[in-house]
Design a protein around this motif. Structure first.
Motif, PDB file in Angstrom:
ATOM      1  N   ALA A 283      12.348  13.383 -15.792  1.00  0.00           N
ATOM      2  CA  ALA A 283      10.922  13.577 -16.035  1.00  0.00           C
ATOM      3  C   ALA A 283      10.631  14.701 -17.016  1.00  0.00           C
ATOM      4  O   ALA A 283       9.481  14.914 -17.384  1.00  0.00           O
ATOM      5  CB  ALA A 283      10.205  13.858 -14.707  1.00  0.00           C
ATOM      6  N   LEU A 284      11.670  15.434 -17.436  1.00  0.00           N
ATOM      7  CA  LEU A 284      11.457  16.599 -18.295  1.00  0.00           C
ATOM      8  C   LEU A 284      11.932  16.353 -19.719  1.00  0.00           C
ATOM      9  O   LEU A 284      12.236  17.292 -20.457  1.00  0.00           O
ATOM     10  CB  LEU A 284      12.170  17.821 -17.698  1.00  0.00           C
ATOM     11  CG  LEU A 284      11.652  18.251 -16.322  1.00  0.00           C
ATOM     12  CD1 LEU A 284      12.576  19.287 -15.703  1.00  0.00           C
ATOM     13  CD2 LEU A 284      10.233  18.803 -16.419  1.00  0.00           C
ATOM     14  N   LEU A 285      12.002  15.078 -20.127  1.00  0.00           N
ATOM     15  CA  LEU A 285      12.400  14.757 -21.488  1.00  0.00           C
ATOM     16  C   LEU A 285      11.472  15.449 -22.486  1.00  0.00           C
ATOM     17  O   LEU A 285      10.257  15.502 -22.289  1.00  0.00           O
ATOM     18  CB  LEU A 285      12.346  13.246 -21.712  1.00  0.00           C
ATOM     19  CG  LEU A 285      13.514  12.423 -21.157  1.00  0.00           C
ATOM     20  CD1 LEU A 285      13.257  10.946 -21.364  1.00  0.00           C
ATOM     21  CD2 LEU A 285      14.821  12.826 -21.823  1.00  0.00           C
ATOM     22  N   GLY A 286      12.064  15.973 -23.549  1.00  0.00           N
ATOM     23  CA  GLY A 286      11.266  16.651 -24.560  1.00  0.00           C
ATOM     24  C   GLY A 286      11.176  18.148 -24.382  1.00  0.00           C
ATOM     25  O   GLY A 286      10.727  18.860 -25.287  1.00  0.00           O
ATOM     26  N   LYS A 287      11.607  18.646 -23.202  1.00  0.00           N
ATOM     27  CA  LYS A 287      11.603  20.088 -22.973  1.00  0.00           C
ATOM     28  C   LYS A 287      12.652  20.742 -23.873  1.00  0.00           C
ATOM     29  O   LYS A 287      13.787  20.285 -23.941  1.00  0.00           O
ATOM     30  CB  LYS A 287      11.922  20.406 -21.511  1.00  0.00           C
ATOM     31  CG  LYS A 287      10.781  20.124 -20.544  1.00  0.00           C
ATOM     32  CD  LYS A 287       9.829  21.313 -20.478  1.00  0.00           C
ATOM     33  CE  LYS A 287       8.814  21.122 -19.359  1.00  0.00           C
ATOM     34  NZ  LYS A 287       7.904  22.282 -19.251  1.00  0.00           N
ATOM     35  N   GLN A 288      12.250  21.790 -24.554  1.00  0.00           N
ATOM     36  CA  GLN A 288      13.190  22.488 -25.423  1.00  0.00           C
ATOM     37  C   GLN A 288      13.982  23.516 -24.630  1.00  0.00           C
ATOM     38  O   GLN A 288      13.574  23.957 -23.572  1.00  0.00           O
ATOM     39  CB  GLN A 288      12.435  23.149 -26.571  1.00  0.00           C
ATOM     40  CG  GLN A 288      11.761  22.155 -27.501  1.00  0.00           C
ATOM     41  CD  GLN A 288      11.079  22.820 -28.672  1.00  0.00           C
ATOM     42  OE1 GLN A 288      10.664  23.965 -28.586  1.00  0.00           O
ATOM     43  NE2 GLN A 288      10.971  22.104 -29.770  1.00  0.00           N
ATOM     44  N   GLY A 289      15.137  23.892 -25.172  1.00  0.00           N
ATOM     45  CA  GLY A 289      15.975  24.869 -24.498  1.00  0.00           C
ATOM     46  C   GLY A 289      17.230  24.238 -23.945  1.00  0.00           C
ATOM     47  O   GLY A 289      17.879  23.408 -24.601  1.00  0.00           O
ATOM     48  N   TYR A 290      17.573  24.592 -22.714  1.00  0.00           N
ATOM     49  CA  TYR A 290      18.837  24.182 -22.120  1.00  0.00           C
ATOM     50  C   TYR A 290      19.027  22.668 -22.126  1.00  0.00           C
ATOM     51  O   TYR A 290      20.127  22.169 -22.409  1.00  0.00           O
ATOM     52  CB  TYR A 290      18.937  24.709 -20.691  1.00  0.00           C
ATOM     53  CG  TYR A 290      20.133  24.168 -19.944  1.00  0.00           C
ATOM     54  CD1 TYR A 290      21.407  24.676 -20.173  1.00  0.00           C
ATOM     55  CD2 TYR A 290      19.987  23.129 -19.023  1.00  0.00           C
ATOM     56  CE1 TYR A 290      22.512  24.157 -19.511  1.00  0.00           C
ATOM     57  CE2 TYR A 290      21.085  22.610 -18.355  1.00  0.00           C
ATOM     58  CZ  TYR A 290      22.340  23.125 -18.603  1.00  0.00           C
ATOM     59  OH  TYR A 290      23.427  22.606 -17.957  1.00  0.00           O
ATOM     60  N   LEU A 291      17.981  21.914 -21.802  1.00  0.00           N
ATOM     61  CA  LEU A 291      18.124  20.471 -21.685  1.00  0.00           C
ATOM     62  C   LEU A 291      18.481  19.800 -23.007  1.00  0.00           C
ATOM     63  O   LEU A 291      18.931  18.649 -23.012  1.00  0.00           O
ATOM     64  CB  LEU A 291      16.848  19.853 -21.109  1.00  0.00           C
ATOM     65  CG  LEU A 291      16.578  20.158 -19.632  1.00  0.00           C
ATOM     66  CD1 LEU A 291      15.252  19.574 -19.194  1.00  0.00           C
ATOM     67  CD2 LEU A 291      17.709  19.639 -18.747  1.00  0.00           C
ATOM     68  N   GLU A 292      18.328  20.515 -24.121  1.00  0.00           N
ATOM     69  CA  GLU A 292      18.752  19.980 -25.417  1.00  0.00           C
ATOM     70  C   GLU A 292      20.252  20.143 -25.643  1.00  0.00           C
ATOM     71  O   GLU A 292      20.811  19.519 -26.554  1.00  0.00           O
ATOM     72  CB  GLU A 292      18.020  20.695 -26.561  1.00  0.00           C
ATOM     73  CG  GLU A 292      16.513  20.526 -26.578  1.00  0.00           C
ATOM     74  CD  GLU A 292      15.900  21.308 -27.730  1.00  0.00           C
ATOM     75  OE1 GLU A 292      15.415  20.666 -28.685  1.00  0.00           O
ATOM     76  OE2 GLU A 292      15.907  22.553 -27.673  1.00  0.00           O
ATOM     77  N   THR A 293      20.893  20.972 -24.836  1.00  0.00           N
ATOM     78  CA  THR A 293      22.291  21.332 -25.088  1.00  0.00           C
ATOM     79  C   THR A 293      23.282  20.513 -24.269  1.00  0.00           C
ATOM     80  O   THR A 293      24.491  20.769 -24.342  1.00  0.00           O
ATOM     81  CB  THR A 293      22.526  22.823 -24.796  1.00  0.00           C
ATOM     82  OG1 THR A 293      22.398  23.061 -23.378  1.00  0.00           O
ATOM     83  CG2 THR A 293      21.526  23.696 -25.548  1.00  0.00           C
ATOM     84  N   ILE A 294      22.803  19.562 -23.482  1.00  0.00           N
ATOM     85  CA  ILE A 294      23.679  18.696 -22.694  1.00  0.00           C
ATOM     86  C   ILE A 294      23.216  17.251 -22.835  1.00  0.00           C
ATOM     87  O   ILE A 294      22.042  16.985 -23.111  1.00  0.00           O
ATOM     88  CB  ILE A 294      23.693  19.081 -21.198  1.00  0.00           C
ATOM     89  CG1 ILE A 294      22.283  18.959 -20.589  1.00  0.00           C
ATOM     90  CG2 ILE A 294      24.245  20.481 -20.985  1.00  0.00           C
ATOM     91  CD1 ILE A 294      22.237  19.095 -19.092  1.00  0.00           C
TER      92      ILE A 294
END
Length: 265
Positions: A140-151
């Motif tokens: 549900a957090l697609l598009g959040k920048q930061g950590y979730l972009e690195t995996i």
């Protein structure tokens, strides 16, 4: 996307000093770090301290002692309980308060045990997981920048009462271009079990973990890891997420996290 989680700055006495990059930013609050990068960094210090001792990590426990800012941090590791067969090692991370003082924001304790040949007695509680086709909307957090972009986050279609399955892989190194061990790579994603096994809608609730405890009967191998996780929520705002952990070879251990559960305004 950031090209690593931390940049090495230098040494301050017994501490190693690092600058945190945007890749450490939490999905809950972009001003604080996700739990996995600090766990991985302190795991690195513990592995370096262990060196060629002939002992390996059997348990890692991260305790988050305060908000970890996306800023300069320092970290150190030491042997709390020395021993030839069993040793307790500790690492801690500190950040600067507004008044200029350093405060401890996170701590990792690790039990290291002497290795020996038990290949003829190997038992795995669960069979290996095989990655299948991922669901189209991973979380549900697609598009959040930061950590979730690195995996990479590959949620599987088939989930049952034993938990939700997500395969993950880190996309960046831990510190600059320094080598990253397989255990450090696992630490870079394992804190995500809380999100993978979420029993609540992240748009309606905040469910932040205060800790992550990882038990490993086998060291992880490779860059791809799966968690089969499920959260349990109590009636008074406290929950727990438990997970089984896998690499491409099979089952490697378990994790557990304590959750603070609050309704969003």
């Amino acid at each position: 996307m950031s090209d690593c989680y931390y940049r090495r700055v230098g040494v301050d006495g017994q501490y190693q000093v690092f600058d945190s990059t945007d890749g450490t930013r939490s999905n809950w609050d972009p001003e604080i770090q996700h739990g996995s990068p600090p766990l991985a960094l302190m795991t690195k210090l513990i592995e370096e301290l262990a060196g060629d001792s002939g002992m390996r990590v059997g348990r890692l426990t991260l305790d988050i002692l305060g908000a970890i800012p996306v800023a300069r941090v320092r970290a150190r590791a030491w042997i709390e309980r020395p021993g030839a067969r069993i040793s307790l090692m500790v690492a801690e991370m500190s950040a600067i308060r507004p008044n200029g003082d350093w405060r401890t924001v996170a701590r990792v304790t690790a039990w290291l045990l002497a290795t020996s040949d038990t290949a003829d007695a190997v038992t795995d509680r669960y069979p290996p997981l095989v990655e299948g086709e991922s669901v189209q909307r991973a979380h549900a957090l697609l598009g959040k920048q930061g950590y979730l972009e690195t995996i990479t986050w590959r949620r599987q279609h088939d989930s049952d009462q034993t938990g939700f399955v997500v395969w993950m892989s880190p996309l960046v190194p831990l510190v600059d271009s320094e080598p990253t061990t397989d255990l450090q790579r696992l630490a870079m994603v394992v804190d995500c079990a809380n999100g993978a096994g979420a029993a609540l809608d992240a748009e309606r609730f905040v469910f932040m973990n205060t800790d992550t405890a990882v038990h490993l009967h086998r060291l992880p191998e490779g860059e791809d890891f799966a968690v089969r996780a499920r959260g349990s929520i109590g009636p008074d705002g406290i929950g727990v997420t438990t997970a089984e952990l896998f690499d491409r070879r099979g089952f490697i251990g378990t994790s557990a996290q304590t959750l603070l559960v609050q309704r969003r305004p």
